[in-house]
Design an enzyme around this catalytic site. Structure first.
Site, mmCIF file in Angstrom:
data_model
loop_
_atom_site.group_PDB
_atom_site.id
_atom_site.type_symbol
_atom_site.label_atom_id
_atom_site.label_comp_id
_atom_site.label_asym_id
_atom_site.label_seq_id
_atom_site.Cartn_x
_atom_site.Cartn_y
_atom_site.Cartn_z
ATOM 1 N N ASN A 37 0.819 -1.213 0.000
ATOM 2 C CA ASN A 37 0.000 0.000 0.000
ATOM 3 C C ASN A 37 0.856 1.268 0.000
ATOM 4 O OD1 ASN A 37 -1.977 1.920 0.352
ATOM 5 N ND2 ASN A 37 -3.015 0.831 2.019
ATOM 6 N N HIS A 122 -13.478 -5.013 12.392
ATOM 7 C CA HIS A 122 -13.244 -3.685 12.971
ATOM 8 C C HIS A 122 -14.554 -2.997 13.333
ATOM 9 C CE1 HIS A 122 -9.283 -3.377 10.426
ATOM 10 N NE2 HIS A 122 -9.291 -4.412 11.243
ATOM 11 N N ARG A 147 -12.169 -5.576 16.858
ATOM 12 C CA ARG A 147 -11.166 -4.547 17.172
ATOM 13 C C ARG A 147 -11.878 -3.209 17.261
ATOM 14 N NH1 ARG A 147 -6.703 -1.854 13.157
ATOM 15 N NH2 ARG A 147 -8.541 -0.587 12.723
ATOM 16 N N TYR A 159 -6.210 7.496 13.786
ATOM 17 C CA TYR A 159 -6.115 6.216 13.082
ATOM 18 C C TYR A 159 -7.335 5.319 13.324
ATOM 19 C CZ TYR A 159 -5.200 1.401 12.121
ATOM 20 O OH TYR A 159 -5.358 0.123 11.657
ATOM 21 N N ASP A 210 -5.727 -1.556 18.633
ATOM 22 C CA ASP A 210 -4.492 -1.333 17.877
ATOM 23 C C ASP A 210 -3.947 0.061 18.203
ATOM 24 O OD1 ASP A 210 -2.498 -1.193 15.958
ATOM 25 O OD2 ASP A 210 -3.765 -1.924 14.310
ATOM 26 N N HIS A 212 -1.204 1.192 16.890
ATOM 27 C CA HIS A 212 -0.572 1.591 15.626
ATOM 28 C C HIS A 212 0.790 2.273 15.812
ATOM 29 C CE1 HIS A 212 -1.302 2.032 11.197
ATOM 30 N NE2 HIS A 212 -1.950 0.921 11.476
ATOM 31 N N GLU A 236 -2.410 -4.355 20.215
ATOM 32 C CA GLU A 236 -1.582 -4.542 19.013
ATOM 33 C C GLU A 236 -0.666 -3.359 18.748
ATOM 34 O OE1 GLU A 236 -4.111 -5.261 15.664
ATOM 35 O OE2 GLU A 236 -2.612 -4.631 14.211
ATOM 36 N N GLU A 262 2.645 -6.773 11.698
ATOM 37 C CA GLU A 262 2.072 -6.584 10.357
ATOM 38 C C GLU A 262 3.062 -5.923 9.404
ATOM 39 O OE1 GLU A 262 -1.407 -4.244 11.590
ATOM 40 O OE2 GLU A 262 -0.585 -2.557 10.486
ATOM 41 N N ARG A 283 1.753 -11.209 13.750
ATOM 42 C CA ARG A 283 0.793 -10.685 12.789
ATOM 43 C C ARG A 283 1.301 -10.685 11.342
ATOM 44 N NH1 ARG A 283 -2.763 -6.859 12.757
ATOM 45 N NH2 ARG A 283 -3.779 -8.711 12.016
ATOM 46 N N HIS A 312 -2.300 -10.528 9.399
ATOM 47 C CA HIS A 312 -2.812 -9.217 9.023
ATOM 48 C C HIS A 312 -3.780 -9.397 7.857
ATOM 49 C CE1 HIS A 312 -1.641 -4.891 7.568
ATOM 50 N NE2 HIS A 312 -2.682 -4.846 8.351
ATOM 51 N N ASP A 316 -6.311 -3.556 2.476
ATOM 52 C CA ASP A 316 -5.262 -3.241 1.512
ATOM 53 C C ASP A 316 -4.377 -4.439 1.179
ATOM 54 O OD1 ASP A 316 -4.080 -3.203 4.014
ATOM 55 O OD2 ASP A 316 -3.025 -1.294 3.708
ATOM 56 N N GLU A 339 -7.401 -11.616 10.901
ATOM 57 C CA GLU A 339 -8.064 -10.321 10.730
ATOM 58 C C GLU A 339 -8.913 -10.329 9.461
ATOM 59 O OE1 GLU A 339 -5.452 -6.963 10.122
ATOM 60 O OE2 GLU A 339 -6.971 -5.533 10.806
ATOM 61 N N TRP A 402 2.733 6.759 12.107
ATOM 62 C CA TRP A 402 1.309 6.635 11.775
ATOM 63 C C TRP A 402 0.831 5.275 12.208
ATOM 64 C CZ3 TRP A 402 -1.524 3.455 8.276
ATOM 65 C CH2 TRP A 402 -2.915 3.757 8.287
HETATM 66 O O1 EZ4 Z 1 -2.991 0.213 9.035
HETATM 67 O O2 EZ4 Z 1 -3.285 -2.296 6.548
HETATM 68 O O3 EZ4 Z 1 -4.343 -4.116 11.843
HETATM 69 N N1 EZ4 Z 1 -4.511 -3.519 10.832
HETATM 70 C C1 EZ4 Z 1 -3.922 -2.370 10.509
HETATM 71 C C2 EZ4 Z 1 -4.198 -1.851 9.121
HETATM 72 C C3 EZ4 Z 1 -3.009 -1.096 8.559
HETATM 73 C C4 EZ4 Z 1 -3.038 -1.029 7.061
HETATM 74 C C5 EZ4 Z 1 -1.717 -0.473 6.551
HETATM 75 O O4 EZ4 Z 1 -1.486 -0.783 5.256
HETATM 76 O O5 EZ4 Z 1 -3.200 -1.833 11.309
HETATM 77 O O6 EZ4 Z 1 -5.344 -1.037 9.112
HETATM 78 CO CO CO Z 2 -2.661 -3.181 12.903
#
Ligand code: EZ4
Ligand code: CO
Length: 402
Positions: A37, A122, A147, A159, A210, A212, A236, A262, A283, A312, A316, A339, A402
């Site tokens: 991605n 999600h 999640r 996020y 998550d 992130h 996560e 991931e 992951r 993961h 995407d 997931e 991010w």
């Molecule tokens: O941000 O797949 O657990 N899932 C995630 C995803 C990631 C995207 C990044 O390409 O954290 O939403």
């Molecule tokens: Co994630």
């Protein structure tokens, strides 16, 4: 059997996907996902310029040798671009091998260890009330694990909660969308979210969260402790995983289970975390960890250390990646969860899939191969669009994870 042609197909039915299609002289074909991605075209060039020409004339049954040839043979090892390219080829070769054997891929891997594959999806909201409602809708749809992400007061979009973050698509302005972050605001708010979700929906549903990659180890330790009351299935990506020793500190402070990986692309990225049992779930996923060959190796390595698998599976990664993951998930003895964030209908039209979802469980289906194809004619109707994942800054403008 010999490989006669390799096609790299790029399409964007709502988001960009890179697909490798391998043709053979016996008429069998196989497909693999090679999507990275925001950096799709780098993988396309790597495949087109460097790997595809070296496949013509090779025996597609020699999957391990081809994997080693591209991994060791490049001299330059690892990295997301290299490993997504190798993954696309490797997954297509496993598809061909299973089709040649007239079996669904999971049979070649050792057969089913379970009847169905538990997945989590999600739910999100811009505030707690919205997130609680979204969880309720997911429970009604039959999901057993969810999640949950929430917007943070004082931060415009966070996020996993807004439209921009969900689509991850910057095609409208051709620059990555920028979000704003404050760790202290986040750490104060998230325990409130899970208190409200447990109050509204009880204890029979598995909940995940998550972070992130945004926390330091000591911040992650605090969050893990503050969330112990909610009995999460996992927390996560608390910290940016380059600094793996940081997990030692988190682990000493909390019993909240930890998941990471991931963005990992080889087994070596996970070595320390597994050997010291610093995580509970790994992951990695087929497309970003080097294909079925490499993902299987990671899963076996994890089993030695009581680490369970959790591929993961956000939108995407194409339905081909999900299909391949599901065959591994049905086989792997130390399975944890898969997931599943769902797909736009246009994506499922372009990638006809044998896998299915029922009552919060997935199944890869009984089609031979991995069971996912690409409709090339339809894919042509959705040309590539330049798009990026968002970037993230602190309130003072400092670029953050991010
Ligand atoms: O941000 O797949 O657990 N899932 C995630 C995803 C990631 C995207 C990044 O390409 O954290 O939403
Ligand atoms: Co994630």
């Amino acid at each position: 059997m010999k490989i006669t042609d390799v096609k790299i197909i790029v399409c964007s039915p709502g988001r960009n996907f890179v697909t490798v299609k391998i043709f053979t002289d016996e008429g069998l074909t196989g497909v693999g996902d090679a999507t990275l991605n925001g950096r799709e075209k780098a993988v396309v060039a790597y495949l087109q310029e460097h790997l595809a020409p070296l496949l013509i004339g090779r025996d597609p049954s020699r999957i391990e040798d081809i994997w080693q040839y591209f991994y060791k043979g490049a001299y330059w090892r690892r990295g997301p671009v290299t490993m997504a390219a190798i993954a696309g080829i490797d997954t297509a070769l496993w598809d061909i091998k299973a089709k040649a054997a007239n079996m669904p891929l999971y049979q070649l891997l050792g057969g089913a260890s379970r009847e169905k594959v538990l997945c989590y999806t999600h739910a999100q909201g811009t505030d707690i009330a919205e997130a609680v409602e979204a969880v309720g809708r997911r429970i009604e749809q039959g999901y057993k694990a969810i999640r949950v992400q929430v917007g943070i007061p004082g931060l415009p979009d966070v996020y996993g909660t807004g439209k921009k973050s969900v689509t991850n698509n910057a095609a409208d302005d051709a620059f990555p969308h920028e979000e704003t972050w404050s760790t202290s605001k986040y750490l104060r708010y998230v325990p409130e979210l899970f208190k409200a979700v447990r109050e509204a929906h009880g204890w029979d549903i598995e909940l995940l969260h998550d972070s992130h990659h945004r926390l330091t180890p000591i911040e992650a330790a605090r969050l893990g402790k503050d969330l112990e009351f909610a009995r999460l299935f996992w927390l996560e990506d608390t910290v940016a995983a380059e600094y793996q020793e940081g997990f030692r500190l988190i682990r000493k402070h909390t019993t909240t289970p930890l998941a990471v990986g991931e963005v990992f692309n080889t087994i070596w990225d996970a070595r320390l975390l597994m050997e010291e049992q610093l995580i509970d779930y790994i992951r990695t996923t087929t497309v970003h960890a080097g294909g079925v060959t490499a993902q299987r190796r990671i899963m076996d390595f994890a089993s030695v250390y009581n680490v369970r698998t959790a591929c993961h599976g956000a939108m995407d990664m194409s339905p081909i990646c999900l299909g391949a993951n599901l065959h591994l998930d049905l086989w792997v003895p130390n399975f944890g969860i898969q997931e599943y964030s769902g797909y736009l209908p246009e994506i499922l039209d372009v990638f006809p899939s044998a896998w299915s979802l029922k009552d919060g469980y997935l199944h890869p289906g009984e089609a031979i191969g991995h069971g996912v194809e690409i409709d090339e004619k339809l894919a042509e109707k959705y040309p590539y669009q330049r798009a990026y994942l968002p970037v993230n800054r602190l309130e003072d403008g400092t670029l953050w994870h991010w």
